[in-house]
Design a protein around this motif. Structure first.
Motif, short mmCIF file in Angstrom:
data_model
loop_
_atom_site.label_atom_id
_atom_site.label_comp_id
_atom_site.label_asym_id
_atom_site.label_seq_id
_atom_site.Cartn_x
_atom_site.Cartn_y
_atom_site.Cartn_z
N ALA A 23 61.50 157.41 -72.71
CA ALA A 23 61.15 158.49 -72.21
C ALA A 23 60.99 159.94 -72.02
CB ALA A 23 58.98 157.64 -72.63
N PHE A 24 61.09 159.14 -70.58
CA PHE A 24 61.51 160.21 -69.79
C PHE A 24 62.67 160.65 -70.33
CE2 PHE A 24 58.98 157.15 -66.92
CZ PHE A 24 58.12 158.49 -66.78
N ARG A 60 64.25 161.84 -72.95
CA ARG A 60 63.45 163.01 -73.62
C ARG A 60 63.65 164.03 -73.54
NH1 ARG A 60 61.61 158.19 -76.77
NH2 ARG A 60 59.55 158.98 -75.89
N GLU A 61 62.26 163.97 -72.49
CA GLU A 61 61.57 165.06 -72.35
C GLU A 61 62.49 166.22 -70.96
OE1 GLU A 61 58.84 166.22 -73.16
OE2 GLU A 61 58.74 164.46 -74.38
N MET A 62 63.16 165.01 -69.89
CA MET A 62 64.03 165.82 -69.29
C MET A 62 65.05 166.80 -69.94
SD MET A 62 64.49 163.11 -66.48
CE MET A 62 65.10 161.85 -67.03
N ALA A 93 64.71 167.92 -72.41
CA ALA A 93 64.02 168.96 -73.60
C ALA A 93 63.81 170.28 -72.37
CB ALA A 93 62.95 168.35 -74.28
N ARG A 123 61.05 169.70 -70.31
CA ARG A 123 59.88 169.47 -69.88
C ARG A 123 59.50 168.64 -68.61
NH1 ARG A 123 60.50 169.62 -75.78
NH2 ARG A 123 60.10 167.45 -75.68
N ARG A 124 58.43 168.84 -67.78
CA ARG A 124 57.73 168.14 -67.22
C ARG A 124 57.68 167.07 -68.26
NH1 ARG A 124 53.85 172.01 -64.02
NH2 ARG A 124 51.84 172.20 -66.11
N PHE A 125 57.28 165.92 -66.67
CA PHE A 125 56.81 164.62 -67.51
C PHE A 125 55.64 163.94 -66.27
CE2 PHE A 125 56.52 161.93 -70.82
CZ PHE A 125 56.23 160.82 -70.88
N GLU A 172 60.74 151.65 -73.77
CA GLU A 172 60.08 153.95 -73.65
C GLU A 172 60.13 153.51 -71.85
OE1 GLU A 172 59.76 156.75 -75.25
OE2 GLU A 172 60.68 155.28 -77.00
N GLN A 175 57.40 170.50 -60.35
CA GLN A 175 58.27 171.68 -60.65
C GLN A 175 59.17 172.59 -59.77
OE1 GLN A 175 58.92 171.07 -64.76
NE2 GLN A 175 60.70 172.18 -63.61
#
Length: 488
Positions: free
Chosen positions: A395-396, A398-400, A402, A404-406, A419, A465
């Motif tokens: 899960a992390f 994928r976001e990283m 992209a 995107r902060r998570f 995940e 961020q």
């Protein structure tokens, strides 16, 4: 003399019976009809009516009657007091007006035909005057034959009129009190404040609409914390300004009752079982009975949650800006990338009170990463570890990738096993990840770790961020300076 005494005694007995019924009733119509009937019985009248005086419109309206047909009632139901009728004359003069024989009274010549049509030969009108002199109405009786009223009857008639006016005044006062109570109740329920009323022991505490909506109970529910144990109310933690919990005797209504004095500017932080929070401030006062004893108390508090939230957010923003300014001052003069990372992660960790903060640079292809710097709450800094990027969990990653902060408050509850982070990150329950992506490539990650679940705020996530961005910029600057030095 004996006959007169017996007549008067009987009249007084009837008056006493009527008065007794009047004081037992709260029904105005019933009471007026009772007094009219008693007055007609006293005088042996064939017909009668009682009129109420409308002071604003200056009219007399029949509210109780006996013996009249619809034609008479429709004509005389409501009349102006500025006319030649006997009832109007009695009202204005404030004295009883008696016409023993309409046919023999010159003043009745214009109304004689109306009287004959109604079957009336004699009339008496007694004004109803309150104890303060306020005109309230007229009670009128009619006879089909000429009728002389004796002095004894006039004395008794005055007593009957006094009973009627006392009853009417009581009803008027009761109605005024009822209306005021209704208005007060409406104001309390419409007020955008939390209002609670408690008895002397605070075993029963009930709130207005705003208070009930805030606590999530039905109208009329008892929210006293004294009865929580028997299931009549939900348990609410009520905290002070310093975060400690109120003891029962310290709560606003309880304090006001115990001290017999108002409690001013009290702060209560309500905490609900589901995590909801409401901050409120206000006053509480004791309520006294006629003998001066405390019969209960009332507290009125206003919701200051949004105000406090805005103040906290402003304070947090100012503190964050001050932190970022200090961090920038510390990083500006550094030329060594590892030292920049060390300063950044330690500063952020101490600012957030986190258990650990790490800054990672990611190798080409995102297949692996190199941990350049990691800080823990104990102040230990480690370097040069090379776990895989995938250790963060699917899960992390994928976001990283992209950009995107998570953030996760509780990894074990919010992520499926497939995940979640790998065993190399065991002991971590909550995390923020702030990726650095340039030209569609993941260059680095700043992550904050907590060993226990934690609800991250938006401000904390945004700060992470921003620190990641500034750290990356100063690392790039340091690398550029190093390359310049090497080229020389």
């Amino acid at each position: 003399m004996s006959a007169d005494v017996e007549v008067e005694a009987e009249a007084l007995r009837r008056l006493n019976d009527a008065a007794s019924r009047l004081w037992r009733t709260r029904n105005l119509q019933f009471g007026l009809e009772e007094m009219l009937a008693a007055t007609m019985a006293l005088l042996g009248a064939n017909m009668g009516h009682l009129q109420i005086f409308d002071r604003e419109r200056e009219t007399l309206t029949i509210v109780a009657q006996q013996g009249f047909d619809n034609n008479f009632l429709s004509y005389f139901h409501e009349i102006s007091t500025w006319n030649s009728f006997a009832c109007s004359g009695a009202l204005h003069s404030g004295e009883c007006l008696i016409i023993e024989d309409i046919n023999a009274d010159p003043a009745m010549s214009l109304l004689r035909s109306l009287a004959h049509a109604a079957g009336v030969r004699a009339v008496q009108c007694t004004p109803l005057i309150g104890r303060t002199g306020l005109r309230m109405g007229v009670i009128t009786t009619y006879h089909r034959a000429p009728r002389r009223i004796s002095g004894q009857e006039l004395r008794l008639l005055a007593l009957y009129a006094r009973q009627a006016t006392d009853f009417m005044e009581r009803q008027e006062n009761d109605e005024e009190l009822r209306q005021r109570a209704e208005e007060l109740e409406a104001v309390i329920d419409a007020a955008p404040a939390f209002i609670w009323f408690g008895d002397a022991d605070c075993r029963v505490i009930r709130g207005n609409n705003a208070a009930n909506e805030m606590t999530g109970v039905t109208p009329g529910a008892n929210v006293s914390q004294s009865v929580v144990a028997i299931g009549q109310a939900i348990y609410l933690r009520q905290l002070k300004q310093d975060g400690s919990e109120f003891r029962p005797e310290e709560l606003p209504i309880q304090r006001a009752i115990a001290t017999r004095r108002p409690v001013r500017d009290v702060y209560v932080d309500f905490r609900f079982p589901d995590g909801k929070r409401v901050e409120a401030t206000g006053n509480a006062v004791p309520l006294f009975d006629a003998n001066g004893g405390v019969r209960g108390g009332v507290a009125a508090l206003i919701d200051i949650s949004e105000r406090n939230k805005a103040e906290r957010e402003l304070r947090e923003h100012l503190e964050t800006q001050a932190f970022l300014l200090r961090l920038t001052d510390r990083l500006r003069d550094l030329v060594d990338a590892p030292q920049i990372m060390t300063e950044a992660v330690e500063a952020l960790g101490r600012k957030l009170g986190a258990d650990g903060v790490g800054y990672e640079t990611v190798t080409a292809g995102d297949a692996a990463r190199v941990v350049m710097t990691e800080w823990t709450g104990s102040g230990i800094v480690t370097a040069e570890r090379s776990p895989r990027l995938e250790d963060f969990g699917a899960a992390f990653v994928r976001e990283m990738r992209a950009g995107r902060r998570f953030a996760i408050a509780d990894l074990s509850r919010e992520l499926a096993a497939s995940e979640a982070p790998t065993a190399s990150m065991s002991g971590v329950r909550a995390m923020i990840c702030a990726p650095i992506v340039k030209a569609d490539r993941l260059l680095g990650v700043l992550h904050v770790q907590q060993a226990r679940p934690r609800d991250w705020t938006e401000a904390e996530i945004s700060l992470t961020q921003e620190v990641a961005r500034r750290t990356c910029d100063y690392i790039d600057r340091a690398k550029a300076l190093a390359m310049t030095r090497e080229s020389r």
